[in-house]
Design an enzyme around this catalytic site. Structure first.
Site, mmCIF file in Angstrom:
data_model
loop_
_atom_site.group_PDB
_atom_site.id
_atom_site.type_symbol
_atom_site.label_atom_id
_atom_site.label_comp_id
_atom_site.label_asym_id
_atom_site.label_seq_id
_atom_site.Cartn_x
_atom_site.Cartn_y
_atom_site.Cartn_z
ATOM 1 C CE1 TYR A 101 -3.513 14.771 3.056
ATOM 2 C CE2 TYR A 101 -4.049 12.286 2.587
ATOM 3 C CZ TYR A 101 -3.368 13.436 3.396
ATOM 4 O OH TYR A 101 -2.476 13.110 4.643
ATOM 5 C CD GLN A 146 -1.938 7.397 -3.030
ATOM 6 O OE1 GLN A 146 -1.142 7.844 -2.199
ATOM 7 N NE2 GLN A 146 -2.961 6.729 -2.495
ATOM 8 C CB ALA A 177 0.638 10.419 -1.176
ATOM 9 N N GLY A 224 -0.263 -2.060 4.400
ATOM 10 C CA GLY A 224 0.560 -0.985 4.708
ATOM 11 C C GLY A 224 1.288 -1.493 5.757
ATOM 12 N NE ARG A 225 -1.578 0.318 9.869
ATOM 13 C CZ ARG A 225 -2.922 0.502 10.648
ATOM 14 N NH1 ARG A 225 -2.697 1.284 11.757
ATOM 15 N NH2 ARG A 225 -3.881 -0.073 10.284
ATOM 16 C CB SER A 233 -0.941 -0.077 1.258
ATOM 17 O OG SER A 233 -1.917 0.701 1.148
ATOM 18 N N PRO A 234 0.428 2.204 -0.798
ATOM 19 C CG PRO A 234 -1.059 3.982 -1.688
ATOM 20 C CD PRO A 234 -0.612 2.591 -1.449
ATOM 21 C CG LEU A 284 -5.911 -2.983 11.224
ATOM 22 C CD1 LEU A 284 -6.946 -2.591 12.012
ATOM 23 C CD2 LEU A 284 -4.721 -3.339 11.689
HETATM 24 C C1 LIG Z 1 3.371 5.509 7.608
HETATM 25 C C2 LIG Z 1 2.032 5.602 6.781
HETATM 26 C C3 LIG Z 1 1.993 6.397 5.652
HETATM 27 C C4 LIG Z 1 0.838 6.565 4.739
HETATM 28 N N1 LIG Z 1 0.784 7.241 3.774
HETATM 29 C C5 LIG Z 1 -0.103 6.874 2.504
HETATM 30 C C6 LIG Z 1 -0.020 7.344 1.484
HETATM 31 O O1 LIG Z 1 0.950 8.191 0.956
HETATM 32 N N2 LIG Z 1 -1.119 7.245 0.631
HETATM 33 C C7 LIG Z 1 -2.227 6.704 1.030
HETATM 34 O O2 LIG Z 1 -3.322 6.473 0.326
HETATM 35 N N3 LIG Z 1 -2.199 6.015 2.048
HETATM 36 C C8 LIG Z 1 -1.345 6.202 2.975
HETATM 37 N N4 LIG Z 1 -1.261 5.257 4.353
HETATM 38 C C9 LIG Z 1 -2.439 4.484 4.636
HETATM 39 C C10 LIG Z 1 -2.029 2.962 4.207
HETATM 40 O O3 LIG Z 1 -1.685 3.009 2.689
HETATM 41 C C11 LIG Z 1 -2.823 2.098 4.437
HETATM 42 O O4 LIG Z 1 -4.025 2.329 3.887
HETATM 43 C C12 LIG Z 1 -3.525 2.168 6.086
HETATM 44 O O5 LIG Z 1 -2.121 2.030 6.715
HETATM 45 C C13 LIG Z 1 -4.390 0.818 6.393
HETATM 46 O O6 LIG Z 1 -3.740 -0.186 5.881
HETATM 47 P P1 LIG Z 1 -2.743 -1.199 7.055
HETATM 48 O O7 LIG Z 1 -3.669 -1.746 7.943
HETATM 49 O O8 LIG Z 1 -2.295 -2.554 6.111
HETATM 50 O O9 LIG Z 1 -1.626 -0.463 7.385
HETATM 51 C C14 LIG Z 1 -0.281 5.531 5.066
HETATM 52 C C15 LIG Z 1 -0.179 4.636 6.352
HETATM 53 C C16 LIG Z 1 1.167 4.698 7.315
HETATM 54 C C17 LIG Z 1 0.980 3.807 8.312
#
Ligand SMILES: Cc1cc2nc3c(=O)[nH]c(=O)nc-3n(C[C@H](O)[C@H](O)[C@H](O)COP(=O)(O)O)c2cc1C
Length: 374
Positions: free
Chosen positions: A183, A102, A59, A324-325, A23-24, A302
């Site tokens: 945004y 992204q 992003a 993502g995380r 994920s971005p 998640l």
């Molecule tokens: C450090 C960090 C930076 C993130 N930056 C972006 C981003 O640049 N663009 C975006 O759409 N979402 C961003 N997110 C959201 C993640 O892409 C993701 O949708 C969100 O963390 C939920 O997924 P996860 O539970 O697998 O982390 C970011 C999340 C984290 C933790």
């Protein structure tokens, strides 16, 4: 039985080796000119050799006023494009993952300090700027944005298109438009942040108009054989805010414009949001959009267990699963998921001896590339 998670998936001319997506995630590690740095080389390079089908870069601001903060990476100068080309080159040389980017504009949420520095608004004295938006409604706690008139909207659209052209010139495989999390593009969609009384405000059709115009212009500037998707909110989690019903209508309109997938995310429009967060909490949003708009979806949020990721695809909620995380916590998530599901993922030959099946094996029998499927 082969899993869905590790089955290939095609979007236009791009075939992903599996359905796992990084994920971005903003890294807040660009240099003073908003170019990618060694951090990005390490971070994305590492992920690209670790088995996901697709890595989507964070992003990336399409113009200076589109930065969330001073350390964002951007794509409005040739030097920024060169810095990303270096990252992309490394990923291509050593990894097998497809690489997307992204493209984003922060709108009224622009110019903040990094999360680990408190996320406070940074004015000009601190090297920041006054944010811009479609309406005179500040994000709570932030300054009043400069409202974009028609010329201003055309300028922003041109920046999105120019960044798309640069992404194409460098050779990215995919572009994702950021229209979530409060945004700029999402602030047009949500009734909480759009009070315009021209054709870009009012009812849902009006609020969708600018994001759809931007998408159409970007799609026209992007190679026809490459996919372009969009990240949308499935909910603002606020009374009177953007809803999943709205997201379905938006996704249908995007489909007509040649959008290849929608990633269902949520939140970020207002600090008082009442998030209901738990494992796979946004998967039902991806499912409804997929079922009702007939558009491929990416589920995110998640989804940390391999079986959970497999289930989201097997159940028909999503075509792709983004982490993502979980991915920064365990960059080799795809390898470990492959092992848990008795599958194979791309495995860099340099690391072949570390694969569990090789620990007691005869490594002298390894031939170049033999470790690529692990
Ligand atoms: C450090 C960090 C930076 C993130 N930056 C972006 C981003 O640049 N663009 C975006 O759409 N979402 C961003 N997110 C959201 C993640 O892409 C993701 O949708 C969100 O963390 C939920 O997924 P996860 O539970 O697998 O982390 C970011 C999340 C984290 C933790």
């Amino acid at each position: 039985m082969p899993t869905r998670l590790f089955s290939p998936y095609s979007l236009r001319g791009l075939t992903l080796s599996n359905r796992i997506v990084v994920s971005p995630m903003a890294q807040y590690s660009g240099n003073a000119a908003n170019e990618a740095t060694d951090w990005h080389l390490m971070h994305y390079g590492n992920l690209a050799v670790s088995g996901p089908g697709l890595v989507i870069l964070e992003a990336t601001a399409v113009e200076p006023r589109g930065r969330v903060g001073q350390y964002d990476i951007g794509l409005w100068t040739d030097a920024q494009a060169e810095s990303l080309k270096r990252v992309l080159g490394f990923c291509r040389q050593y990894g097998k993952a497809a690489i997307g980017i992204q493209l984003a504009h922060s709108g009224r949420k622009g110019s903040t300090a990094r999360p680990w520095e408190g996320l406070a608004y940074q004015g000009e004295a601190e090297g920041g700027f006054t944010p811009v938006s479609g309406s005179d409604i500040p994000y709570p706690g932030r300054p009043n944005p400069v409202v974009l008139d028609h010329a201003g909207l055309a300028e922003v659209k041109d920046y999105f298109v120019a960044a798309t052209r640069r992404a194409a010139a460098i050779g990215f495989d995919l572009v994702e438009v950021h229209a979530a999390h409060g945004y700029l593009l999402q602030s047009f969609l949500s009734p909480l942040s759009n009070s315009r009384n021209d054709e870009y405000g009012g009812d849902l059709a009006g609020r969708m108009r600018f994001p759809l115009e931007v998408f159409a212009a970007m799609r026209a500037a992007w190679p026809a054989d490459k996919p372009m998707g969009l990240r949308v909110n499935g909910s603002d989690w606020m009374e009177g805010g953007w809803t999943l019903d709205d997201a379905v209508v938006f996704a249908k309109a995007l489909k007509d414009l040649g959008c290849d997938y929608v990633c269902a995310s949520s939140g970020g429009s207002h600090p008082d949001q009442k998030l209901d967060v738990g494992p796979g909490y946004q998967v039902p949003m991806a499912r409804r959009i997929r079922e009702e708009a007939g558009l491929p979806t990416m589920a995110v949020g998640l989804i940390n267990e391999p079986a959970q990721a497999e289930q989201a695809i097997r159940d028909g909620a999503a075509d792709l699963v983004a982490l993502g995380r979980g991915m920064t916590y365990d960059p080799r998530w795809a390898w470990h998921a492959a092992e848990a599901l008795r599958e194979t993922a791309e495995f860099a030959p340099q690391y072949a001896r570390s694969h569990p099946t090789m620990r007691f094996g005869d490594f002298t029998k390894l031939v170049p590339g033999a470790g690529k499927k692990g």
